[in-house]
Structure formats: C-alpha cells, structure tokens
Enzyme design. Structure first.
Site, mmCIF file in Angstrom:
data_model
loop_
_atom_site.group_PDB
_atom_site.id
_atom_site.type_symbol
_atom_site.label_atom_id
_atom_site.label_comp_id
_atom_site.label_asym_id
_atom_site.label_seq_id
_atom_site.Cartn_x
_atom_site.Cartn_y
_atom_site.Cartn_z
ATOM 1 N N CYS A 2 0.862 -1.180 0.000
ATOM 2 C CA CYS A 2 0.000 0.000 0.000
ATOM 3 C C CYS A 2 0.899 1.231 0.000
ATOM 4 O O CYS A 2 2.118 1.109 0.063
ATOM 5 C CB CYS A 2 -0.879 0.034 1.248
ATOM 6 S SG CYS A 2 -1.987 -1.385 1.387
ATOM 7 N N GLY A 28 -0.815 0.563 -5.333
ATOM 8 C CA GLY A 28 -2.115 -0.063 -5.119
ATOM 9 C C GLY A 28 -3.200 0.711 -5.819
ATOM 10 O O GLY A 28 -3.148 1.942 -5.868
ATOM 11 N N ASN A 102 0.796 0.750 5.996
ATOM 12 C CA ASN A 102 1.397 -0.084 4.944
ATOM 13 C C ASN A 102 2.180 -1.186 5.638
ATOM 14 O O ASN A 102 3.083 -0.896 6.424
ATOM 15 C CB ASN A 102 2.328 0.768 4.072
ATOM 16 C CG ASN A 102 3.038 -0.061 3.012
ATOM 17 O OD1 ASN A 102 2.550 -1.105 2.598
ATOM 18 N ND2 ASN A 102 4.187 0.403 2.581
ATOM 19 N N GLY A 103 1.830 -2.450 5.341
ATOM 20 C CA GLY A 103 2.514 -3.585 5.987
ATOM 21 C C GLY A 103 1.493 -4.585 6.484
ATOM 22 O O GLY A 103 0.292 -4.375 6.359
ATOM 23 N N TYR A 248 11.031 -4.199 -7.776
ATOM 24 C CA TYR A 248 9.774 -4.088 -8.519
ATOM 25 C C TYR A 248 8.836 -2.973 -8.047
ATOM 26 O O TYR A 248 8.299 -2.233 -8.852
ATOM 27 C CB TYR A 248 9.034 -5.432 -8.418
ATOM 28 C CG TYR A 248 7.646 -5.432 -9.007
ATOM 29 C CD1 TYR A 248 7.457 -5.493 -10.378
ATOM 30 C CD2 TYR A 248 6.527 -5.357 -8.188
ATOM 31 C CE1 TYR A 248 6.187 -5.485 -10.929
ATOM 32 C CE2 TYR A 248 5.245 -5.352 -8.723
ATOM 33 C CZ TYR A 248 5.079 -5.415 -10.098
ATOM 34 O OH TYR A 248 3.828 -5.400 -10.621
ATOM 35 N N CYS A 388 5.725 -13.956 1.129
ATOM 36 C CA CYS A 388 6.022 -12.818 2.003
ATOM 37 C C CYS A 388 4.916 -12.673 3.046
ATOM 38 O O CYS A 388 3.739 -12.798 2.721
ATOM 39 C CB CYS A 388 6.112 -11.538 1.181
ATOM 40 S SG CYS A 388 6.370 -10.070 2.197
ATOM 41 N N CYS A 444 11.945 -13.915 0.686
ATOM 42 C CA CYS A 444 11.202 -14.585 -0.382
ATOM 43 C C CYS A 444 12.130 -15.311 -1.352
ATOM 44 O O CYS A 444 11.678 -16.108 -2.165
ATOM 45 C CB CYS A 444 10.261 -13.627 -1.102
ATOM 46 S SG CYS A 444 11.009 -12.097 -1.590
#
Ligand code: SF4
Length: 464
Positions: A2, A28, A102-103, A248, A388, A444
């Site tokens: 987010c 997002g 965010n998280g 990314y 993740c 990851c």
C-alpha cells in the site's frame, strides 16, 4: 503493498494529499482515502478505485483542515471491500482518530480472537484495526503514548500514520520492512511511502523514518522517539528492509532506503549480464519495471537496447490485480509486441521478477508469435521460493514456480530458449551499499524470515 501520505500544518492539506497519493498510485489501485482534521473533528472520504476516479473537486473541497493523512490500498490482509479501505477512522473516548498503514501484522488472527473475547467488535477485516482496539485499551494519556503502547504489543510490518486532534504520529516497525520518508513543505511536516510523492508536490526530503522510530508531530514541532526493544539481531542484521521494493514495487525515480531505485536496477542489469551472458541481437525490457534493468544488461553486454514490447498505461498492473482471471486476461491488454524489431532476431528479454511463471509464458508466446528466432529470458531477481508475510501479496508457496521447479524446468514451462536469474549476492551488490546483506530482507528468495510468521503473539495482558 500500500502507500501512505501525511501532512501536518499546511492550508492545502487535502489537495497535497491527493497529489501525493496520485504519485504513489503504483503501490495499489484497489481503494484510496483521505482524512483531515478541522478543529477536533475528523472527516474521512474513502473510495474504491484509483485516486483520480474516487476524488473530484467537490470531495477534496469537503476535506477542510491543515492536517491530513491518505492511503492507497492493495489488499494483502482482509478482503477487497470498501470497509477495508483506509484511513480507518473511529471515534472513541479520546476523540476522533484516523489510521493509514502499509505492511502486515503477524499473528493477526490470534490478536483478533483475543480482542473479540474481550468484547471488541471489528468494523473491517484488516489487521490495522487491531491497533485501534489496542489503543482503545491503552492507559496512555496522549495519542503518542497510546500509539507506542499498541505498537509495542505487536510484531510484523508497519509503516504507519495516526492522525488525531492533538497531533500526528508516524512510525516504522523495528525491522523497517516497509519504507517511510519525512519531508518539509512550506514549514509543514510531510510523510510518504516514497520520495516520488515529494518530488511532485515540491517537498524537501529530510530523511527516512528510521526502523523502530516513532515521530510525534504537534503544533510545537516534531519529536523523535525510539521506544521499542531492538529486534533480535539474528544473523548479524541491523534491520530488514524489503529488497523487493528496489526490484519491482518502487517507482524508479524514488530513493528507497537511501538509494536510487533507478540506479539499483541498472546495476542489477549489469550484474545479470555478467552472471548470465548470452549472444543476442537485441535486449528488450518487459515494461515498465524491467526497463532500467534491461538498460544495465544492454550496457554491460554491448547488445543494443530496444522497446520490443509496448505497454498500455490505461490498465492496472498484472501483479497488482488480485484475481487470477483478471491477471491472465491482463497480459494481452497491457503489452503489445513490436514485430518490426523482433522478427528473425535472437531476443534477450529482461523482466524484474518471475513469480508464478504464467505471465512470462504469455509474454514469450507473444514475442515468438511476432517472429523472434530465439528468446533468452533474464530476471532481475533471484528465484522467488517463499511467500512474504510482511505486506507484499506474493502467492502461496505452491503457486511460486521456483518453489517446485528447477531453472531448466521453469525455462521449459515458460518456453524460452534459456533462463537466467540474478543471484541473491548479485542483487544485494546492486544496491551499492556494503552493509546491504545486514540491512535487507531477502526472505522470499531464501526463506530466512527475520520474524517467524508462524509464531503466536506473546500472551501479554491486554488492559480492559
Ligand atoms: Fe520483501 Fe520478500 Fe522480505 Fe517480503 S519476504 S519483505 S517481499 S524481501
């Protein structure tokens, strides 16, 4: 993933939050929201969809006040409903409160069950609301103390903003998984997930909010506090910032964790070319996130760069769209091959990451149908083998192609002539920070989770 934005002490707070959120839109596209305070009264507008669709002039004008927080949502916890859009807002015995997060918190289901046993009723299915219930039970006398009390009870990822009548609190979890930066504009204090939001509104970057830092902003100024126990420094780590932000998520014009995203990606392309050379005729990126990596690959390999795929910017990103059916359909809508530069050539295709393999397979099919003679796929991230739990919506392990297939098997699945991933060491080197191995999460790629996602939250007393 987010995005959050906040501003304290500016007469154009809602307008600037709208602009800040617009520049964070890549984080997002499911929902967006803005909350402002005028006096002691909070007003929040939340809409589904992207910021420019959800907010018109009338909606912004209704958000009066000199302080605001905003949020753009991609659901990683809870469902895709408007009631899960943020900022979450409540009125409790300490007045109005808005939260933008965010998280992902770890052990959220357990927390929820424990709080419900104590009588809590949740209005959303997001983990963020757990913090509001913990704040409601806190004996802290200020907003700052109630936030610290709530955050000190939870584990997991948060870069988060709280806005109350008495001030704003910005906080980053002790591992620092997700980004948060602080800036200044016309004397106002500004926070954002990425520096690109500051560039748009002309704010000056002051610094990143540090892992484990809480910043309390009031009319008297800002106060920085480090109230949490430092995390166990396992394997010599000082923090655990998400390397995937560089690969990314972040915009290439942002500085992420103190480093240029664009430059990191170009360097990763150069390293990728050294690690996986191939005699191709042209290097093409999968746009947009593969562009800088492909430029680096082209530079280091002396193979010309070309835009062999053109992306339509009017459709959402495939990795962002939550539903598999939309994702499959999306590849053709978003990418179109330029047959004139692909026909008869040996093409090196550079992408940022390879997650499920289904999108890459469609892209390669498209390039081959356009006449490419050979297709060599090069990936700017190591194989993604683990999910993740810190705020990124990677699929389950079973869906991750690299968790069950070797490089050769994956190459056969996506139908390319050769496949090469950058190494974990190569990726860390591309950040150009000698301390990168101690400062970045790579779970990851290697399963080395800084915090055990399966560990239940400790049984601490929750004040009633
Ligand atoms: Fe980022 Fe991967 Fe760590 Fe999640 S597990 S925080 S995506 S590096």
């Amino acid at each position: 993933m987010c995005g959050v934005f906040g501003i304290y002490g500016h007469s154009e707070a809602a307008n600037l939050t709208y602009l800040g959120l617009s520049s964070l839109q890549h984080r997002g596209q499911e929902a967006s929201g803005i909350g402002t305070f005028r006096g002691d009264t909070l007003k929040v507008v939340r809409r589904q969809g992207i910021v420019s669709e959800g907010f018109n002039r009338e909606a912004i004008d209704a958000l009066a006040g000199d302080r605001a927080i905003g949020h753009i949502r991609y659901s990683t916890s809870g469902g895709s409903f408007l009631r899960n859009a943020q900022p979450l807002s409540v009125n409790y015995r300490h007045g109005d409160l808005a939260v933008a997060h965010n998280g992902n918190l770890l052990g959220a289901d357990t927390w929820r069950a424990r709080l419900e046993e104590l009588g809590a009723i949740f209005q959303s299915t997001t983990d963020t609301e757990i913090l509001i219930h913990l704040m409601a039970r806190s004996h802290g006398t200020t907003l700052r103390d109630r936030v610290i009390d709530a955050l000190s009870r939870v584990r997991g990822a948060y870069s988060i903003l709280f806005l109350g009548a008495s001030g704003m609190v910005a906080a980053r979890d002790p591992w620092g998984y997700r980004p948060l930066v602080m800036g200044e504009l016309d004397g106002a204090t500004v926070f954002a997930s990425e520096t690109c939001a500051f560039s748009l509104i002309g704010a000056r970057l002051i610094r990143a909010v540090e892992p484990g830092e809480v910043i309390w902003v009031t009319d008297r100024g800002t106060e920085s506090i480090f109230p949490f126990e430092t995390p166990p420094h396992s394997a010599g780590r000082s923090c655990s910032q998400c390397i995937f932000e560089h690969v990314y998520f972040a915009r290439p014009d942002s500085h992420m964790f103190g480093h240029s995203v664009y430059e990191t990606r170009v360097r990763s392309g150069r390293i990728l070319a050294k690690e996986h050379p191939v005699a191709g005729d042209i290097v093409i990126p999968v746009p947009d996130s593969g562009i800088a990596t492909a430029i680096g690959y082209s530079e280091a390999s002396n193979i010309p760069f070309g835009m062999g795929l053109i992306r339509s910017h009017y459709v959402g990103r495939t990795f962002i769209e939550p539903s598999q059916s939309i994702r499959s359909f999306g590849v053709k809508l978003k990418l179109s091959p330029v047959a004139d530069i692909l026909r008869g050539r040996s093409v090196v295709v550079v992408d940022d990451s390879l997650v499920r393999g289904t999108t890459s397979r469609k892209i390669i099919e498209m390039i081959r149908a356009a006449g490419a003679r050979e297709i060599h796929l090069r990936i700017g991230a190591p194989p993604v083998t683990h999910s993740c739990f810190y705020g990124i919506d990677t699929p389950t392990r079973e869906e991750l192609i690299a968790s069950s297939k070797s490089v050769e098997e994956t190459a056969r699945f996506v139908r390319c002539d050769s496949l090469g991933y950058i190494s974990r060491e190569g990726l860390l080197k591309s950040v150009n920070d000698p301390d990168a191995p101690a400062r970045f999460c790579t779970a990851c790629f290697d399963g080395n989770y800084p915090e055990d996602p399966a560990e239940e939250p400790p049984r601490v007393a929750i004040p009633e």
